[in-house]
Design a protein around this motif. Structure first.
Motif, PDB file in Angstrom:
ATOM      1  N   MET A   1       0.700  -1.143  -0.014  1.00 44.66           N
ATOM      2  CA  MET A   1      -0.015  -0.026   0.087  1.00 44.66           C
ATOM      3  C   MET A   1       0.793   1.277  -0.094  1.00 44.66           C
ATOM      4  O   MET A   1       1.773   1.395   0.710  1.00 44.66           O
ATOM      5  N   THR A   2       0.484   2.183  -0.824  1.00 47.81           N
ATOM      6  CA  THR A   2       1.390   3.416  -0.898  1.00 47.81           C
ATOM      7  C   THR A   2       1.034   4.468   0.288  1.00 47.81           C
ATOM      8  O   THR A   2      -0.095   4.467   0.673  1.00 47.81           O
ATOM      9  N   ASN A   3       2.113   4.846   0.778  1.00 44.93           N
ATOM     10  CA  ASN A   3       1.797   5.609   1.932  1.00 44.93           C
ATOM     11  C   ASN A   3       1.287   6.999   1.510  1.00 44.93           C
ATOM     12  O   ASN A   3       1.492   7.558   0.646  1.00 44.93           O
ATOM     13  N   PRO A   4       0.305   7.689   2.285  1.00 44.57           N
ATOM     14  CA  PRO A   4      -0.288   8.746   1.995  1.00 44.57           C
ATOM     15  C   PRO A   4       0.866  10.008   2.056  1.00 44.57           C
ATOM     16  O   PRO A   4       1.899   9.911   2.609  1.00 44.57           O
ATOM     17  N   PRO A   5       0.864  11.075   1.063  1.00 40.07           N
ATOM     18  CA  PRO A   5       1.778  12.177   0.952  1.00 40.07           C
ATOM     19  C   PRO A   5       1.903  13.003   2.358  1.00 40.07           C
ATOM     20  O   PRO A   5       0.602  12.958   3.195  1.00 40.07           O
TER      21      PRO A   5
ATOM     22  N   ALA B   1      18.563  25.181  13.808  1.00 43.38           N
ATOM     23  CA  ALA B   1      18.527  24.209  15.124  1.00 43.38           C
ATOM     24  C   ALA B   1      17.367  24.380  15.921  1.00 43.38           C
ATOM     25  O   ALA B   1      16.665  23.464  16.377  1.00 43.38           O
ATOM     26  N   ARG B   2      16.734  25.697  15.925  1.00 45.75           N
ATOM     27  CA  ARG B   2      15.631  25.999  16.645  1.00 45.75           C
ATOM     28  C   ARG B   2      14.346  25.348  16.077  1.00 45.75           C
ATOM     29  O   ARG B   2      13.509  24.637  16.477  1.00 45.75           O
ATOM     30  N   ALA B   3      14.434  25.161  14.668  1.00 40.87           N
ATOM     31  CA  ALA B   3      13.421  24.734  13.728  1.00 40.87           C
ATOM     32  C   ALA B   3      13.307  23.361  13.973  1.00 40.87           C
ATOM     33  O   ALA B   3      12.171  22.606  14.001  1.00 40.87           O
ATOM     34  N   LEU B   4      14.223  22.579  14.091  1.00 45.02           N
ATOM     35  CA  LEU B   4      14.577  21.061  14.466  1.00 45.02           C
ATOM     36  C   LEU B   4      14.140  20.734  15.815  1.00 45.02           C
ATOM     37  O   LEU B   4      13.929  19.511  16.129  1.00 45.02           O
ATOM     38  N   MET B   5      14.006  21.601  16.816  1.00 47.21           N
ATOM     39  CA  MET B   5      13.840  21.223  18.048  1.00 47.21           C
ATOM     40  C   MET B   5      13.010  20.272  18.618  1.00 47.21           C
ATOM     41  O   MET B   5      13.023  19.393  19.531  1.00 47.21           O
ATOM     42  N   ASN B   6      11.892  20.285  18.059  1.00 50.94           N
ATOM     43  CA  ASN B   6      10.668  19.495  18.250  1.00 50.94           C
ATOM     44  C   ASN B   6      10.563  18.415  17.357  1.00 50.94           C
ATOM     45  O   ASN B   6       9.510  17.928  17.186  1.00 50.94           O
ATOM     46  N   LYS B   7      11.386  18.150  16.632  1.00 54.69           N
ATOM     47  CA  LYS B   7      11.555  16.893  15.574  1.00 54.69           C
ATOM     48  C   LYS B   7      10.424  17.080  14.498  1.00 54.69           C
ATOM     49  O   LYS B   7       9.564  16.199  14.630  1.00 54.69           O
ATOM     50  N   PRO B   8      10.214  18.111  13.825  1.00 55.88           N
ATOM     51  CA  PRO B   8       9.154  18.317  12.918  1.00 55.88           C
ATOM     52  C   PRO B   8       8.988  17.288  11.978  1.00 55.88           C
ATOM     53  O   PRO B   8       9.963  16.927  11.346  1.00 55.88           O
ATOM     54  N   ALA B   9       7.687  17.034  11.332  1.00 56.64           N
ATOM     55  CA  ALA B   9       7.424  16.108  10.174  1.00 56.64           C
ATOM     56  C   ALA B   9       8.017  17.138   9.174  1.00 56.64           C
ATOM     57  O   ALA B   9       8.560  16.401   8.150  1.00 56.64           O
ATOM     58  N   LEU B  10       7.925  18.237   9.004  1.00 50.49           N
ATOM     59  CA  LEU B  10       8.043  19.095   7.869  1.00 50.49           C
ATOM     60  C   LEU B  10       9.086  20.479   8.337  1.00 50.49           C
ATOM     61  O   LEU B  10       8.378  20.909   9.348  1.00 50.49           O
ATOM     62  N   LEU B  11       9.688  20.600   7.507  1.00 46.56           N
ATOM     63  CA  LEU B  11      10.686  21.977   7.629  1.00 46.56           C
ATOM     64  C   LEU B  11      10.123  22.855   6.540  1.00 46.56           C
ATOM     65  O   LEU B  11      10.541  22.644   5.348  1.00 46.56           O
ATOM     66  N   LEU B  12       9.781  24.165   7.029  1.00 47.02           N
ATOM     67  CA  LEU B  12       9.549  25.021   5.828  1.00 47.02           C
ATOM     68  C   LEU B  12      10.608  26.109   5.962  1.00 47.02           C
ATOM     69  O   LEU B  12      10.911  26.679   6.789  1.00 47.02           O
ATOM     70  N   ALA B  13      11.007  26.368   4.832  1.00 43.25           N
ATOM     71  CA  ALA B  13      12.171  27.333   4.654  1.00 43.25           C
ATOM     72  C   ALA B  13      11.914  28.333   3.743  1.00 43.25           C
ATOM     73  O   ALA B  13      11.640  27.996   2.529  1.00 43.25           O
TER      74      ALA B  13
ATOM     75  N   VAL C   1      -1.729  18.066   6.542  1.00 49.09           N
ATOM     76  CA  VAL C   1      -0.320  17.806   6.823  1.00 49.09           C
ATOM     77  C   VAL C   1       0.111  16.748   7.560  1.00 49.09           C
ATOM     78  O   VAL C   1      -0.663  16.729   8.690  1.00 49.09           O
ATOM     79  N   ALA C   2       0.687  15.894   7.274  1.00 52.79           N
ATOM     80  CA  ALA C   2       1.033  14.748   8.379  1.00 52.79           C
ATOM     81  C   ALA C   2      -0.213  14.056   8.987  1.00 52.79           C
ATOM     82  O   ALA C   2      -0.328  13.983  10.243  1.00 52.79           O
TER      83      ALA C   2
ATOM     84  N   TYR D   1      -0.549  22.364  16.155  1.00 53.27           N
ATOM     85  CA  TYR D   1       0.021  21.800  14.951  1.00 53.27           C
ATOM     86  C   TYR D   1       1.484  22.176  14.821  1.00 53.27           C
ATOM     87  O   TYR D   1       2.312  21.502  14.360  1.00 53.27           O
ATOM     88  N   ARG D   2       1.483  23.454  14.731  1.00 52.28           N
ATOM     89  CA  ARG D   2       2.666  24.288  14.435  1.00 52.28           C
ATOM     90  C   ARG D   2       3.844  23.728  15.371  1.00 52.28           C
ATOM     91  O   ARG D   2       4.914  23.329  15.024  1.00 52.28           O
ATOM     92  N   ARG D   3       3.795  23.671  16.553  1.00 51.19           N
ATOM     93  CA  ARG D   3       4.657  23.148  17.528  1.00 51.19           C
ATOM     94  C   ARG D   3       5.130  21.920  17.335  1.00 51.19           C
ATOM     95  O   ARG D   3       6.332  21.356  17.530  1.00 51.19           O
ATOM     96  N   ALA D   4       4.027  20.734  16.991  1.00 47.94           N
ATOM     97  CA  ALA D   4       4.285  19.516  16.917  1.00 47.94           C
ATOM     98  C   ALA D   4       4.958  18.955  15.285  1.00 47.94           C
ATOM     99  O   ALA D   4       5.849  17.925  15.486  1.00 47.94           O
ATOM    100  N   SER D   5       4.512  19.682  14.642  1.00 53.67           N
ATOM    101  CA  SER D   5       4.692  19.168  13.001  1.00 53.67           C
ATOM    102  C   SER D   5       5.748  20.034  12.340  1.00 53.67           C
ATOM    103  O   SER D   5       5.963  19.598  11.259  1.00 53.67           O
TER     104      SER D   5
END
Length: 248
Positions: free
Chosen positions: A1-5, A155-167, A66-67, A82-86
């Protein structure tokens, strides 16, 4: 089964007044682990798209998922959680707090999410070390170069291990040497499995960093192409068919 986007927009439209739509029926998807660049001139809809994905704004119609979360259906409190977690966000002008040390800046997202101070400090120190700026942990942002400040922001953006990084234009305020360092950092993060959505007007950055480039024109998807690593190849490549339901 294909994973959802990881990102799934369906006919997303955003209107702010009676004028033309800022985003016009956009349908697109981004798989987990992809690095996708969003290109477009000022007014093309890049910022609007970013805000919808980040839960900072809602579409007038259509859906944003998203996720596994229907972001367009979240209230204010739900959007913040959602923003804090993902979501991790990197900005052109860093958005660091000048009255906090580098270490404290990096710890902010975790503390807002309820992580204990000791655990947050350990993770922040580890991230700063992995990004090669741990020696600046007790410095203040204004004492650092632009490239160093952008690493702190990453480093701050990665702190909460986000599913998605927006640059959002992550190299726009940097000299060429620092910009190359950040470009390589994004490549390294993506190679480790981090999903990245890169919003830029820099065709070279998009071609050399992203797997795929989506070009917006007047709020609609004009082109969606697989990159071959060169600007010439990206420009010459025949656009891929648009997903069913995408705006014409």
């Amino acid at each position: 089964m294909t994973n959802p986007p990881l990102i799934d927009l369906r006919d997303a439209t955003k209107k702010y007044d009676d004028g033309p739509a800022a985003l016009a029926g956009v349908t697109l998807s981004v798989a987990s682990g992809e690095c996708v660049a969003i290109l477009g001139h000022s007014g093309s809809g890049k910022s609007t798209l970013l805000n919808l994905i980040a839960g900072l704004d809602r579409p007038s119609s259509g859906s944003v998922t998203v996720a596994g979360t229907r972001v367009d259906q979240l209230g204010e409190t739900g959007s913040a959680k959602y923003r804090r977690a993902s979501i991790g966000m990197i900005f052109q002008f860093f958005n660091l707090l000048d009255d906090l040390t580098v270490l404290d800046n990096v710890m902010v997202p975790a503390q807002l999410a309820g992580m204990g101070k000791g655990e947050a400090k350990r993770r922040a120190v580890a991230l700063l070390g992995s990004l090669g700026i741990d020696r600046h942990a007790n410095a203040y942002p204004q004492r650092l170069s632009g490239g160093q400040r952008q690493r702190v922001a990453v480093a701050r953006a990665l702190m909460n291990k986000p599913a998605l990084l927006l640059a959002d234009e992550p190299t726009g305020a940097l000299d060429s040497g620092s910009a190359e360092d950040v470009r390589q950092l994004l490549l390294d993060l993506n190679s480790e499995g981090q999903t990245i959505l890169l919003v830029t007007h820099d065709v070279q950055l998009a071609a050399s960093t992203a797997h795929r480039t989506i070009e917006l024109v007047d709020g609609a998807v004009e082109r969606d192409v697989i990159n071959d690593g060169s600007v010439a190849g990206m420009v010459a490549r025949t656009p891929l068919p648009r997903p069913a339901g995408a705006a014409e």
